[in-house]
Each structure stands twice: as structure tokens, then as C-alpha cells.
Design a protein around this motif. Sequence first.
Motif, PDB file in Angstrom:
ATOM      1  N   GLU A 124       0.836  -1.193   0.000  1.00 48.65           N
ATOM      2  CA  GLU A 124       0.000   0.000   0.000  1.00 48.65           C
ATOM      3  C   GLU A 124       0.871   1.243   0.000  1.00 48.65           C
ATOM      4  O   GLU A 124       2.005   1.224   0.455  1.00 48.65           O
ATOM      5  N   GLU A 125       0.287   2.324  -0.508  1.00 51.25           N
ATOM      6  CA  GLU A 125       0.965   3.611  -0.491  1.00 51.25           C
ATOM      7  C   GLU A 125      -0.033   4.689  -0.093  1.00 51.25           C
ATOM      8  O   GLU A 125      -1.232   4.543  -0.283  1.00 51.25           O
ATOM      9  N   ASP A 126       0.499   5.761   0.501  1.00 53.31           N
ATOM     10  CA  ASP A 126      -0.336   6.905   0.851  1.00 53.31           C
ATOM     11  C   ASP A 126      -0.409   7.837  -0.353  1.00 53.31           C
ATOM     12  O   ASP A 126       0.616   8.282  -0.856  1.00 53.31           O
ATOM     13  N   VAL A 127      -1.625   8.128  -0.788  1.00 53.59           N
ATOM     14  CA  VAL A 127      -1.846   9.030  -1.914  1.00 53.59           C
ATOM     15  C   VAL A 127      -2.586  10.258  -1.395  1.00 53.59           C
ATOM     16  O   VAL A 127      -3.716  10.141  -0.902  1.00 53.59           O
ATOM     17  N   PRO A 128      -1.959  11.443  -1.468  1.00 54.72           N
ATOM     18  CA  PRO A 128      -2.605  12.647  -0.936  1.00 54.72           C
ATOM     19  C   PRO A 128      -3.883  12.988  -1.686  1.00 54.72           C
ATOM     20  O   PRO A 128      -3.973  12.814  -2.896  1.00 54.72           O
ATOM     21  N   TRP A 129      -4.869  13.480  -0.933  1.00 53.63           N
ATOM     22  CA  TRP A 129      -6.090  13.984  -1.564  1.00 53.63           C
ATOM     23  C   TRP A 129      -6.331  15.455  -1.216  1.00 53.63           C
ATOM     24  O   TRP A 129      -7.163  16.110  -1.839  1.00 53.63           O
ATOM     25  N   GLU A 130      -5.551  15.997  -0.267  1.00 50.36           N
ATOM     26  CA  GLU A 130      -5.669  17.424   0.051  1.00 50.36           C
ATOM     27  C   GLU A 130      -4.473  17.848   0.897  1.00 50.36           C
ATOM     28  O   GLU A 130      -4.014  17.088   1.739  1.00 50.36           O
ATOM     29  N   GLN A 131      -3.993  19.087   0.649  1.00 49.42           N
ATOM     30  CA  GLN A 131      -2.908  19.638   1.456  1.00 49.42           C
ATOM     31  C   GLN A 131      -3.239  21.065   1.873  1.00 49.42           C
ATOM     32  O   GLN A 131      -3.772  21.835   1.081  1.00 49.42           O
ATOM     33  N   TRP A 132      -2.881  21.381   3.111  1.00 45.34           N
ATOM     34  CA  TRP A 132      -3.044  22.718   3.666  1.00 45.34           C
ATOM     35  C   TRP A 132      -1.659  23.253   3.987  1.00 45.34           C
ATOM     36  O   TRP A 132      -0.885  22.595   4.678  1.00 45.34           O
ATOM     37  N   TYR A 133      -1.354  24.443   3.499  1.00 45.05           N
ATOM     38  CA  TYR A 133      -0.063  25.086   3.752  1.00 45.05           C
ATOM     39  C   TYR A 133      -0.272  26.283   4.672  1.00 45.05           C
ATOM     40  O   TYR A 133      -1.034  27.191   4.352  1.00 45.05           O
ATOM     41  N   LEU A 134       0.418  26.270   5.806  1.00 43.18           N
ATOM     42  CA  LEU A 134       0.453  27.436   6.676  1.00 43.18           C
ATOM     43  C   LEU A 134       1.814  28.087   6.458  1.00 43.18           C
ATOM     44  O   LEU A 134       2.839  27.548   6.859  1.00 43.18           O
ATOM     45  N   MET A 135       1.821  29.204   5.770  1.00 40.91           N
ATOM     46  CA  MET A 135       3.052  29.909   5.453  1.00 40.91           C
ATOM     47  C   MET A 135       3.244  30.993   6.505  1.00 40.91           C
ATOM     48  O   MET A 135       2.373  31.844   6.691  1.00 40.91           O
ATOM     49  N   ARG A 136       4.376  30.981   7.170  1.00 39.54           N
ATOM     50  CA  ARG A 136       4.599  31.891   8.273  1.00 39.54           C
ATOM     51  C   ARG A 136       5.815  32.761   8.040  1.00 39.54           C
ATOM     52  O   ARG A 136       6.859  32.297   7.626  1.00 39.54           O
ATOM     53  N   LYS A 137       5.631  34.028   8.305  1.00 46.76           N
ATOM     54  CA  LYS A 137       6.715  35.004   8.264  1.00 46.76           C
ATOM     55  C   LYS A 137       6.780  35.635   9.646  1.00 46.76           C
ATOM     56  O   LYS A 137       5.758  35.841  10.291  1.00 46.76           O
ATOM     57  N   TYR A 138       7.969  35.947  10.102  1.00 43.94           N
ATOM     58  CA  TYR A 138       8.157  36.496  11.440  1.00 43.94           C
ATOM     59  C   TYR A 138       8.136  38.017  11.410  1.00 43.94           C
ATOM     60  O   TYR A 138       8.676  38.651  10.521  1.00 43.94           O
ATOM     61  N   ASN A 139       7.481  38.598  12.418  1.00 42.63           N
ATOM     62  CA  ASN A 139       7.447  40.047  12.582  1.00 42.63           C
ATOM     63  C   ASN A 139       7.595  40.325  14.066  1.00 42.63           C
ATOM     64  O   ASN A 139       7.150  39.548  14.897  1.00 42.63           O
ATOM     65  N   ASN A 140       8.214  41.445  14.407  1.00 41.79           N
ATOM     66  CA  ASN A 140       8.386  41.801  15.800  1.00 41.79           C
ATOM     67  C   ASN A 140       7.903  43.220  16.033  1.00 41.79           C
ATOM     68  O   ASN A 140       8.656  44.171  15.869  1.00 41.79           O
ATOM     69  N   PRO A 141       6.601  43.366  16.397  1.00 43.58           N
ATOM     70  CA  PRO A 141       6.112  44.715  16.667  1.00 43.58           C
ATOM     71  C   PRO A 141       6.803  45.280  17.899  1.00 43.58           C
ATOM     72  O   PRO A 141       6.922  44.595  18.915  1.00 43.58           O
ATOM     73  N   GLY A 142       7.261  46.505  17.794  1.00 38.74           N
ATOM     74  CA  GLY A 142       8.056  47.092  18.857  1.00 38.74           C
ATOM     75  C   GLY A 142       7.258  47.754  19.950  1.00 38.74           C
ATOM     76  O   GLY A 142       7.171  47.253  21.071  1.00 38.74           O
ATOM     77  N   ILE A 143       6.629  48.857  19.681  1.00 34.16           N
ATOM     78  CA  ILE A 143       5.946  49.624  20.713  1.00 34.16           C
ATOM     79  C   ILE A 143       4.495  49.166  20.864  1.00 34.16           C
ATOM     80  O   ILE A 143       3.971  48.433  20.025  1.00 34.16           O
ATOM     81  N   GLU A 144       3.853  49.619  21.941  1.00 32.24           N
ATOM     82  CA  GLU A 144       2.492  49.171  22.269  1.00 32.24           C
ATOM     83  C   GLU A 144       1.477  49.477  21.169  1.00 32.24           C
ATOM     84  O   GLU A 144       0.607  48.666  20.871  1.00 32.24           O
ATOM     85  N   ALA A 145       1.582  50.631  20.524  1.00 36.45           N
ATOM     86  CA  ALA A 145       0.643  50.978  19.449  1.00 36.45           C
ATOM     87  C   ALA A 145       0.792  49.998  18.282  1.00 36.45           C
ATOM     88  O   ALA A 145      -0.194  49.566  17.692  1.00 36.45           O
ATOM     89  N   ASP A 146       2.041  49.656  17.967  1.00 35.90           N
ATOM     90  CA  ASP A 146       2.281  48.669  16.913  1.00 35.90           C
ATOM     91  C   ASP A 146       1.721  47.309  17.316  1.00 35.90           C
ATOM     92  O   ASP A 146       1.188  46.582  16.484  1.00 35.90           O
TER      93      ASP A 146
END
Length: 185
Positions: free
Chosen positions: A105-127
Amino acid sequence: MNTITYPTITIDLILDRHTSRDVLRAILDAILFHRLFGTVKPKMREVLGVTMPGVSDPEMERLVEEKVDAFWKGIEGGLSKRGQIVLTFSEKRPKKSWFQVVVGEEDVPWEQWYLMRKYNNPGIEADRQQFDTALANTLTKSIHTMLTHTSSDRGRTAVPLITNATGISPFPIRITVKVGGVEIG
């Protein structure tokens, strides 16, 4: 060669250290909630004022936690500030050899979900407040994307016939973590 196409859904996220783990857990939980076909005990998770559905199952919770931790360690390890988590739903099919003889047997994909993440660092409280508001909007949009896809014709027809009704999922689930193009965890 005949290529099989299946739906791929992408959710783009810009996260920071403060909310990264909670947001990733919530989104993975919500996808699983919409794609597990066994008897599911629902749970709710509140993230940045957005209520996200989830699955109360120790095995699924452990899997999600393990992959989010691997992702976090990869980002914190300095490999890259960009990464992705890929959630793949597959079905078991007979694997045939060169002469059409079944060899397993083999696993055959029927659906994929991609969570693409980029990093951000908000500095001050308003940001921080502006960043949290934008992230809450992204969470709301991601729920909308999940609901739209899973209730669409393409989303419904992607699901193969359920031939094994044991357990929480009749299909193999794989979560892959990549940071800087390198698979980790």
C-alpha cells in the motif's frame, strides 16, 4: 505520466513570538476539526478574540503540539524567519509494480493545507495593538477559507470514499514542518 491533482489551500500568516504558538495550534486544530470524519469531540479555543473550533482528542492534540514545538524551535534556532507547516490528508491505495502486480500500500494525498509563516516583531504598544488586530482579521479569514473550501464542490469531491470507519480519522494524516526550506521535526 498521469499526474493527480488535488486541492492545496494556503493560509499566509505574519506572526510574532508572543502569539505564534497559540495561532498555529488554533489553525491546525480548526483544519482538523473540518477534516476529521470519525466521532469528534469538539472544543473551542479563543485566540485574540477569535473563537476557533478544535478537536478534543489526546492523539491529535499531541501531534499538533509536537509539530508546533518543532516549528518554534526551528524558528528560534535561527535557521530562518520564514517557514511552513504542511498538513496532508491521504488515503491508502494498493501500490502496483511495473507489471500491475499489487506489492503493498501507499499513501496518496487527496488534500494539502499550507500554513506559510513570516516572522514580525512589533516594537511599541501601538504597533502591538495594530498587529494583534491584523492577526485577528487573518484568523477570521482563515476560518472563512476553511469553511468555504470544505463546503465547496471541489472540497467535498476531494474526499475519497470512507471504507474504514475506525478511529477519529479513516485517512492517514501527516504534518510536515519546514523552516528555511529544510524539513525538521
